[in-house]
Write an enzyme that holds these catalytic residues in place. Structure first.
Site, PDB file in Angstrom:
ATOM      1  N   ARG A 162     -28.042 -27.060  -0.900  1.00 53.10           N
ATOM      2  CA  ARG A 162     -28.478 -27.736   0.299  1.00 53.10           C
ATOM      3  C   ARG A 162     -27.406 -28.830   0.717  1.00 53.10           C
ATOM      4  O   ARG A 162     -27.664 -29.843   1.041  1.00 53.10           O
ATOM      5  CB  ARG A 162     -29.874 -28.676  -0.062  1.00 53.10           C
ATOM      6  CG  ARG A 162     -31.213 -27.760  -0.185  1.00 53.10           C
ATOM      7  CD  ARG A 162     -31.580 -26.981   0.930  1.00 53.10           C
ATOM      8  NE  ARG A 162     -32.803 -26.040   0.637  1.00 53.10           N
ATOM      9  CZ  ARG A 162     -32.894 -25.041   0.024  1.00 53.10           C
ATOM     10  NH1 ARG A 162     -31.857 -24.287  -0.154  1.00 53.10           N
ATOM     11  NH2 ARG A 162     -34.122 -24.599  -0.025  1.00 53.10           N
ATOM     12  N   SER A 237     -39.385 -29.063   2.553  1.00 55.57           N
ATOM     13  CA  SER A 237     -39.178 -29.789   1.530  1.00 55.57           C
ATOM     14  C   SER A 237     -38.846 -31.049   1.878  1.00 55.57           C
ATOM     15  O   SER A 237     -37.714 -31.077   2.554  1.00 55.57           O
ATOM     16  CB  SER A 237     -38.353 -28.952   0.649  1.00 55.57           C
ATOM     17  OG  SER A 237     -38.767 -27.942   0.312  1.00 55.57           O
ATOM     18  N   GLU A 333     -33.839 -34.419   1.222  1.00 54.20           N
ATOM     19  CA  GLU A 333     -33.278 -33.436   1.662  1.00 54.20           C
ATOM     20  C   GLU A 333     -33.059 -33.772   3.246  1.00 54.20           C
ATOM     21  O   GLU A 333     -32.356 -33.312   3.818  1.00 54.20           O
ATOM     22  CB  GLU A 333     -33.956 -32.040   1.524  1.00 54.20           C
ATOM     23  CG  GLU A 333     -33.417 -30.956   2.028  1.00 54.20           C
ATOM     24  CD  GLU A 333     -34.176 -29.615   1.792  1.00 54.20           C
ATOM     25  OE1 GLU A 333     -34.491 -29.450   0.647  1.00 54.20           O
ATOM     26  OE2 GLU A 333     -34.266 -28.857   2.812  1.00 54.20           O
TER      27      GLU A 333
HETATM   28  C1  LIG Z   1     -42.017 -25.712   7.423  1.00 52.20           C
HETATM   29  C2  LIG Z   1     -40.624 -25.779   7.336  1.00 52.20           C
HETATM   30  C3  LIG Z   1     -40.118 -25.055   6.116  1.00 52.20           C
HETATM   31  C4  LIG Z   1     -38.609 -25.119   5.949  1.00 52.20           C
HETATM   32  N1  LIG Z   1     -38.002 -24.429   5.071  1.00 52.20           N
HETATM   33  C5  LIG Z   1     -36.664 -24.269   4.908  1.00 52.20           C
HETATM   34  C6  LIG Z   1     -36.479 -23.639   3.773  1.00 52.20           C
HETATM   35  O1  LIG Z   1     -36.918 -22.650   3.170  1.00 52.20           O
HETATM   36  N2  LIG Z   1     -34.900 -23.734   3.350  1.00 52.20           N
HETATM   37  C7  LIG Z   1     -34.056 -24.505   4.216  1.00 52.20           C
HETATM   38  O2  LIG Z   1     -32.925 -24.847   3.606  1.00 52.20           O
HETATM   39  N3  LIG Z   1     -34.586 -25.565   5.014  1.00 52.20           N
HETATM   40  C8  LIG Z   1     -35.931 -25.381   5.353  1.00 52.20           C
HETATM   41  N4  LIG Z   1     -36.477 -26.248   6.238  1.00 52.20           N
HETATM   42  C9  LIG Z   1     -35.664 -27.311   6.838  1.00 52.20           C
HETATM   43  C10 LIG Z   1     -34.970 -26.925   8.331  1.00 52.20           C
HETATM   44  O3  LIG Z   1     -35.810 -25.639   8.688  1.00 52.20           O
HETATM   45  C11 LIG Z   1     -33.334 -26.330   7.901  1.00 52.20           C
HETATM   46  O4  LIG Z   1     -32.780 -27.471   7.531  1.00 52.20           O
HETATM   47  C12 LIG Z   1     -33.054 -25.909   9.407  1.00 52.20           C
HETATM   48  O5  LIG Z   1     -31.592 -25.595   9.258  1.00 52.20           O
HETATM   49  C13 LIG Z   1     -32.744 -27.484  10.213  1.00 52.20           C
HETATM   50  O6  LIG Z   1     -32.420 -26.969  11.474  1.00 52.20           O
HETATM   51  P1  LIG Z   1     -32.697 -27.638  12.845  1.00 52.20           P
HETATM   52  O7  LIG Z   1     -31.997 -26.812  14.041  1.00 52.20           O
HETATM   53  O8  LIG Z   1     -33.979 -27.758  13.134  1.00 52.20           O
HETATM   54  O9  LIG Z   1     -32.041 -29.053  12.534  1.00 52.20           O
HETATM   55  P2  LIG Z   1     -31.938 -30.546  13.117  1.00 52.20           P
HETATM   56  O10 LIG Z   1     -33.241 -31.113  12.436  1.00 52.20           O
HETATM   57  O11 LIG Z   1     -32.077 -30.525  14.659  1.00 52.20           O
HETATM   58  O12 LIG Z   1     -30.738 -31.294  12.630  1.00 52.20           O
HETATM   59  C14 LIG Z   1     -30.596 -31.355  11.433  1.00 52.20           C
HETATM   60  C15 LIG Z   1     -29.264 -32.341  11.275  1.00 52.20           C
HETATM   61  O13 LIG Z   1     -28.173 -31.568  11.754  1.00 52.20           O
HETATM   62  C16 LIG Z   1     -27.539 -32.241  12.886  1.00 52.20           C
HETATM   63  N5  LIG Z   1     -27.198 -31.098  13.582  1.00 52.20           N
HETATM   64  C17 LIG Z   1     -28.021 -30.248  14.435  1.00 52.20           C
HETATM   65  N6  LIG Z   1     -27.417 -29.423  14.951  1.00 52.20           N
HETATM   66  C18 LIG Z   1     -26.296 -29.513  14.771  1.00 52.20           C
HETATM   67  C19 LIG Z   1     -24.850 -28.817  15.180  1.00 52.20           C
HETATM   68  N7  LIG Z   1     -24.966 -27.556  15.967  1.00 52.20           N
HETATM   69  N8  LIG Z   1     -23.596 -29.371  14.774  1.00 52.20           N
HETATM   70  C20 LIG Z   1     -23.633 -30.211  13.902  1.00 52.20           C
HETATM   71  N9  LIG Z   1     -24.822 -30.979  13.561  1.00 52.20           N
HETATM   72  C21 LIG Z   1     -26.168 -30.729  13.871  1.00 52.20           C
HETATM   73  C22 LIG Z   1     -28.903 -32.997  13.318  1.00 52.20           C
HETATM   74  O14 LIG Z   1     -27.952 -34.285  14.138  1.00 52.20           O
HETATM   75  C23 LIG Z   1     -29.416 -33.610  11.984  1.00 52.20           C
HETATM   76  O15 LIG Z   1     -28.673 -34.461  11.347  1.00 52.20           O
HETATM   77  C24 LIG Z   1     -37.723 -26.067   6.602  1.00 52.20           C
HETATM   78  C25 LIG Z   1     -38.269 -26.858   7.557  1.00 52.20           C
HETATM   79  C26 LIG Z   1     -39.750 -26.802   8.122  1.00 52.20           C
HETATM   80  C27 LIG Z   1     -40.400 -27.777   9.104  1.00 52.20           C
END
Ligand SMILES: Cc1cc2nc3c(=O)[nH]c(=O)nc-3n(C[C@H](O)[C@H](O)[C@H](O)COP(=O)(O)OP(=O)(O)OC[C@H]3O[C@@H](n4cnc5c(N)ncnc54)[C@H](O)[C@@H]3O)c2cc1C
Length: 337
Positions: A162, A237, A333
């Site tokens: 992570r 998580s 996380e």
């Molecule tokens: C129900 C659920 C289950 C999940 N299961 C998992 C799992 O199994 N494994 C896992 O690893 N994660 C899991 N996650 C967490 C999440 O889905 C991941 O971390 C995902 O990659 C986040 O993507 P996002 O686009 O929504 O990020 P965001 O929440 O939009 O951004 C996260 C961070 O990254 C930054 N950011 C966003 N886009 C960019 C970019 N293009 N360049 C630079 N910085 C950026 C943002 O400013 C923020 O700090 C889960 C979440 C939920 C709600």
């Protein structure tokens, strides 16, 4: 550009925090303009993907930039491998489904993870025995210091559990624009050992699973265990699974003989969900925040009205009680803002 903009629909916790300014960008030119604007006006920037890994604890007094670049391209590498590149704003699960439809293997265990492709390298997303580092080739980023493009290969990303360079020394410096993965066309490497995948496949009578079968099994397991953010606000998580020294684990084992652990050399990874559950948090609610009834590791916006601060304080209480009972410090996380 919009002013005093509610980010409630843009974070899966469903927290009603406001951004002073908000803009959605679809091209590199628009992104460069938005960054230049924020520099000229001394505004902080918040990049938004799917908003599934952030907790907004207060209003954001800057410019929130929603990254919505779209597009997927492919390049043949050899008879059995293909390089697939997706732009940052592509939805992760839709991208996985696109690849599975084409019978490209490698992403199936990562089905149904919320969020966007551009965010996947940030924390080296992982599930069911696969992390993106296993199929990652490179990503193209925009360097905010000089507004130039740069490519990071696998080694340069410093992927860990992570974790990546983008959460460490590169934090806040690079915006990821597109990501390339090396996938298989045939002779797929099927991974069923992790979690309940094998049991799920056995229950469906599948003895020789395809990558599509593995994906379906993962989706079924995830849907039965994790709350759907569209229904109940959450960010998956909330904490990382802590890694502790073997010596500390052995001491804890005397006191808590059922403590689970996954040894790796002289350290042991302990499931954070188990620790939290042992402290009595599973299903517990304080105000509008709660620990999920099926998975203690997931903190939920139980009423839909929780503030980010309430969820953050709830997480602090969990950290304190795990520390008190086990002497282990949990690390969040989710990105706290
Ligand atoms: C129900 C659920 C289950 C999940 N299961 C998992 C799992 O199994 N494994 C896992 O690893 N994660 C899991 N996650 C967490 C999440 O889905 C991941 O971390 C995902 O990659 C986040 O993507 P996002 O686009 O929504 O990020 P965001 O929440 O939009 O951004 C996260 C961070 O990254 C930054 N950011 C966003 N886009 C960019 C970019 N293009 N360049 C630079 N910085 C950026 C943002 O400013 C923020 O700090 C889960 C979440 C939920 C709600």
């Amino acid at each position: 550009m919009q002013e005093n903009f509610s980010l409630k629909p843009y974070n899966t916790f469903g927290v009603d925090a406001k951004a002073k300014y908000f803009i959605e960008v679809q091209t590199l030119e628009q992104l460069r303009d938005a960054i230049s604007y924020s520099k000229d006006h001394h505004l902080q920037i918040l990049f938004l993907g799917g908003g599934s890994n952030i907790l907004l604890t207060k209003d954001f007094d800057g410019l929130a930039i929603k990254l919505s670049f779209k597009g997927i391209s492919e390049e043949d590498l050899n008879e059995n491998e293909v390089l697939v590149t997706a732009k940052a704003g592509e939805n992760w699960h839709e991208f996985v489904m696109y690849c599975l439809e084409k019978n490209y293997g490698g992403l199936e265990n990562l089905s149904l993870i919320p969020g966007n492709v551009g965010t996947s390298p940030m924390q080296n997303i992982g599930a069911y025995g696969t992390e993106i580092k296993d199929i990652f080739v490179s990503c193209t980023v925009l360097d905010l210091e000089n507004l130039e493009l740069k490519t990071f290969n696998l080694e340069q990303c410093h992927f860990g559990y992570r974790d990546s360079i983008f959460k460490q020394e590169g934090k806040g410096r690079y915006v990821i624009l597109e990501v390339s993965f090396k996938l298989t066309r045939k002779d797929h490497h099927i991974k069923t050992e992790y979690g309940a995948i094998k049991t799920e496949l056995d229950n469906s009578g599948i003895t020789h699973p395809t990558i599509q079968d593995v994906s379906k099994a993962v989706i079924n397991i995830r849907q039965s265990k994790l709350p759907d953010p569209k229904v109940t606000g959450n960010a998956g998580s909330f904490f990382k699974n802590p890694t502790i020294p073997l010596v500390q684990f052995e001491e804890l084992k005397h006191q808590f003989e059922n403590i689970p652990g996954y040894p790796n050399g002289d350290v042991v990874k302990v499931p954070a969900g188990w620790l939290i559950e042992q402290c009595g948090w599973k299903g517990k609610q304080i105000g509008n925040a709660a620990s999920h009834k099926l998975q203690a590791l997931v903190i939920i916006n139980a009423t839909g009205n929780a503030t980010g601060k309430e969820i953050f304080d709830f997480s602090t209480e969990i950290i304190n009680s795990v520390k008190e009972k086990f002497g282990i410090e949990l690390e969040r996380e989710v990105n706290i803002l």
